[in-house]
Design an enzyme around this catalytic site. Structure first.
Site, PDB file in Angstrom:
ATOM      1  N   ASP A  31       0.922  -1.317  -0.055  1.00  0.00           N
ATOM      2  CA  ASP A  31       0.040  -0.108  -0.359  1.00  0.00           C
ATOM      3  C   ASP A  31       0.912   1.303   0.128  1.00  0.00           C
ATOM      4  OD1 ASP A  31       0.858  -0.022   2.588  1.00  0.00           O
ATOM      5  OD2 ASP A  31      -1.140  -0.156   3.471  1.00  0.00           O
ATOM      6  N   SER A  32       2.331   1.015  -0.112  1.00  0.00           N
ATOM      7  CA  SER A  32       2.987   2.061  -0.222  1.00  0.00           C
ATOM      8  C   SER A  32       2.959   2.804  -1.691  1.00  0.00           C
ATOM      9  CB  SER A  32       4.618   1.671  -0.093  1.00  0.00           C
ATOM     10  OG  SER A  32       4.769   0.468  -0.902  1.00  0.00           O
ATOM     11  N   GLU A  76      -1.305  -5.290   9.205  1.00  0.00           N
ATOM     12  CA  GLU A  76      -0.785  -4.604  10.294  1.00  0.00           C
ATOM     13  C   GLU A  76      -1.344  -4.773  11.500  1.00  0.00           C
ATOM     14  OE1 GLU A  76       0.011  -0.578   9.394  1.00  0.00           O
ATOM     15  OE2 GLU A  76       0.972  -0.932   7.308  1.00  0.00           O
ATOM     16  N   ASP A 123      -0.771  -6.147   0.165  1.00  0.00           N
ATOM     17  CA  ASP A 123      -1.443  -5.486   1.436  1.00  0.00           C
ATOM     18  C   ASP A 123      -2.733  -5.534   1.630  1.00  0.00           C
ATOM     19  OD1 ASP A 123       1.091  -5.103   2.947  1.00  0.00           O
ATOM     20  OD2 ASP A 123       1.531  -3.038   2.069  1.00  0.00           O
ATOM     21  N   GLU A 154       9.237  -3.824  10.836  1.00  0.00           N
ATOM     22  CA  GLU A 154       9.492  -2.233  10.537  1.00  0.00           C
ATOM     23  C   GLU A 154      10.059  -1.452  11.724  1.00  0.00           C
ATOM     24  OE1 GLU A 154       8.210   1.316   7.607  1.00  0.00           O
ATOM     25  OE2 GLU A 154       7.051  -0.322   8.076  1.00  0.00           O
ATOM     26  N   LYS A 207      -0.934  -9.484   3.614  1.00  0.00           N
ATOM     27  CA  LYS A 207      -0.137  -8.902   4.542  1.00  0.00           C
ATOM     28  C   LYS A 207      -1.216  -7.886   5.527  1.00  0.00           C
ATOM     29  CE  LYS A 207       3.220  -5.797   4.128  1.00  0.00           C
ATOM     30  NZ  LYS A 207       2.836  -4.461   4.837  1.00  0.00           N
TER      31      LYS A 207
END
Length: 264
Positions: free
Chosen positions: A45-46, A114, A84, A181, A112
């Site tokens: 999602d960057s 978070e 993501d 991270e 992925k």
């Protein structure tokens, strides 16, 4: 390169062979990085920041992620594709299942998300339904407003112990990969040693089982201040392909990340 799957990465961890992960968002770069030896492509999602020009990852939608996952799938040459789940797309188990299914149908091999131990039930259910999950710990960009910015996580003893316990709980829940991270080197090393699943680092020191970078960062084309953990692999390389190959080699031989890319 023969096709990489989750079992390949587990075997790499058992054998002490480090592997490289890199973001890609389109067919051309997916072809390039997978052909250059990158084992895992992260459709991150960057893309909200490096492609769309947003100030964070928060505006990215599931539709955006599915579109770019499809594009990456068409160019991929055997890498495992991880996509993501974007902000607020997995706020409950049912929503996570629906949105993960959309990304898997688009070509992802795993998703992925978070979060810490609060994600255990979601991870367990996704795994039960056949969706491998990578859990992102430490600096979680989707929580930037809660964290108060992009800061190193786990420096205080209480926070470090919590992250260790989160990693244990999430692995027991079925997490197939952990991603750390902006985590101090010694904490990342301890989590890696205590985990049976592969651990990927970004700003987490040299002792994790793998490293990941945003493609644009490692090519030196991201505007603004460069994060401490980033190395520009275009410096000293004659082409983008060579830069990616140099990144892969540096991850595998342990020369990246160096101490200057890590947090103590």
């Amino acid at each position: 390169m023969s096709s990489v799957n989750l079992q390949t990465l587990i075997e790499h961890k058992r054998n002490g062979r480090k592997f490289a992960m890199l973001t890609a968002y389109d067919a051309s770069f997916a072809n390039l990085v997978s052909s250059a030896g990158v084992e895992v492509i992260l459709v991150g999602d960057s893309l909200g920041m490096v492609l769309q020009g947003e100030s964070s990852t928060l505006p990215v939608t599931v539709e955006h992620m599915a579109y770019h996952t499809q594009s990456v799938t068409k160019g991929n040459q055997g890498a495992l594709i991880m996509s993501d789940l974007p902000f607020m797309s997995y706020s409950n188990v049912d929503q996570a299942l629906e949105n993960a299914a959309e990304l898997m149908r688009a070509g992802a091999h795993m998703v992925k998300l978070e979060g810490g131990r609060a994600m255990a039930e979601t991870v367990s259910k996704l795994t039960e339904m056949g969706v491998p999950v990578c859990v992102h710990l430490g600096l979680t960009p989707q929580s930037v407003n809660v964290l108060g910015g992009y800061k190193v996580q786990g420096r205080e003893q209480t926070a470090a112990l919590q992250m260790l316990e989160d990693a244990r709980i999430l692995e027991e829940a079925g997490a197939a990969i952990l991603l750390l991270e902006c985590v101090p080197t010694l904490l990342a090393e301890e989590i890696t040693e205590n985990s049976k699943v592969p651990v990927v680092g970004i700003g987490a020191g040299p002792h994790t089982d793998a490293q990941v970078l945003v493609l644009h960062d490692m090519l030196g084309i991201t505007p603004g201040k460069k994060p401490k953990f980033v190395k520009d692999f275009m410096q000293g390389s004659s082409s983008v392909v060579e830069a990616v190959e140099n990144y892969v080699s540096a991850v595998r031989d342990g020369s990246y990340p160096a101490p200057e890319h890590s947090f103590e």
